[in-house]
Design a protein around this motif. Structure first.
Motif, PDB file in Angstrom:
ATOM      1  N   THR A 101       4.043  12.831   3.910  1.00 15.38           N
ATOM      2  CA  THR A 101       3.882  11.483   4.423  1.00 15.38           C
ATOM      3  C   THR A 101       2.860  10.734   3.567  1.00 15.38           C
ATOM      4  N   PRO A 102       3.147   9.485   3.178  1.00 12.12           N
ATOM      5  CA  PRO A 102       2.179   8.727   2.378  1.00 12.12           C
ATOM      6  C   PRO A 102       0.874   8.505   3.139  1.00 12.12           C
ATOM      7  N   ARG A 103      -0.229   8.608   2.434  1.00 12.64           N
ATOM      8  CA  ARG A 103      -1.542   8.346   3.022  1.00 12.64           C
ATOM      9  C   ARG A 103      -1.970   6.931   2.678  1.00 12.64           C
ATOM     10  N   ILE A 156       0.212  10.103  -3.623  1.00  9.79           N
ATOM     11  CA  ILE A 156      -0.910  10.351  -2.717  1.00  9.79           C
ATOM     12  C   ILE A 156      -0.299  10.634  -1.347  1.00  9.79           C
ATOM     13  N   LEU A 157       0.079  11.874  -1.130  1.00 12.14           N
ATOM     14  CA  LEU A 157       0.823  12.255   0.060  1.00 12.14           C
ATOM     15  C   LEU A 157       0.043  13.267   0.885  1.00 12.14           C
ATOM     16  N   ALA A 161       0.836  -1.202   0.000  1.00 11.71           N
ATOM     17  CA  ALA A 161       0.000   0.000   0.000  1.00 11.71           C
ATOM     18  C   ALA A 161       0.871   1.252   0.000  1.00 11.71           C
ATOM     19  N   ARG A 162       1.940   1.234   0.765  1.00 12.95           N
ATOM     20  CA  ARG A 162       2.824   2.398   0.805  1.00 12.95           C
ATOM     21  C   ARG A 162       3.491   2.625  -0.547  1.00 12.95           C
ATOM     22  N   ARG A 163       3.952   1.562  -1.179  1.00 10.16           N
ATOM     23  CA  ARG A 163       4.571   1.685  -2.497  1.00 10.16           C
ATOM     24  C   ARG A 163       3.561   2.246  -3.508  1.00 10.16           C
ATOM     25  N   TYR A 164       2.329   1.778  -3.438  1.00  7.52           N
ATOM     26  CA  TYR A 164       1.280   2.242  -4.350  1.00  7.52           C
ATOM     27  C   TYR A 164       1.036   3.743  -4.195  1.00  7.52           C
ATOM     28  N   VAL A 165       0.879   4.205  -2.948  1.00  8.06           N
ATOM     29  CA  VAL A 165       0.579   5.621  -2.751  1.00  8.06           C
ATOM     30  C   VAL A 165       1.797   6.502  -3.044  1.00  8.06           C
ATOM     31  N   GLU A 166       2.992   5.997  -2.818  1.00  8.94           N
ATOM     32  CA  GLU A 166       4.174   6.791  -3.147  1.00  8.94           C
ATOM     33  C   GLU A 166       4.353   6.924  -4.653  1.00  8.94           C
ATOM     34  N   GLN A 167       4.059   5.875  -5.411  1.00 10.89           N
ATOM     35  CA  GLN A 167       4.179   5.955  -6.862  1.00 10.89           C
ATOM     36  C   GLN A 167       3.150   6.906  -7.456  1.00 10.89           C
ATOM     37  N   ARG A 168       1.988   6.988  -6.842  1.00 12.85           N
ATOM     38  CA  ARG A 168       0.936   7.852  -7.350  1.00 12.85           C
ATOM     39  C   ARG A 168       0.890   9.208  -6.655  1.00 12.85           C
TER      40      ARG A 168
END
Length: 70
Positions: free
Chosen positions: A53-55, A39-40, A30-37
């Motif tokens: 910070t990643p959400r 979503i911070l 989930a963290r990798r997904y939000v960091e790539q997109r």
């Protein structure tokens, strides 16, 4: 303690260990997904953090709970 109680206790313990390991990896995904997109959560004057910070890290844990049927 009876043998069947010991077996049940061992099964619960192994399930706990397995779900803990799976939740760790689900949070990483989930963290990798939000960091790539990107979503911070960007800090503002009310934030306790100072860097973006990643959400959504809790999504990994929630999805694992839903998948386990608990």
């Amino acid at each position: 303690m009876s043998l069947s109680f010991t077996i049940v206790l061992m099964i619960y313990f192994l399930a706990f260990i397995l779900l803990t390991i799976l939740s760790y990896f689900m949070v990483l995904l989930a963290r990798r997904y939000v960091e790539q997109r990107r979503i911070l959560d960007y800090p503002n004057e009310r934030s306790s953090h100072t860097v973006p910070t990643p959400r959504g890290g809790g999504l990994g844990i929630v999805s694992l709970v839903l998948m386990s049927g608990s």
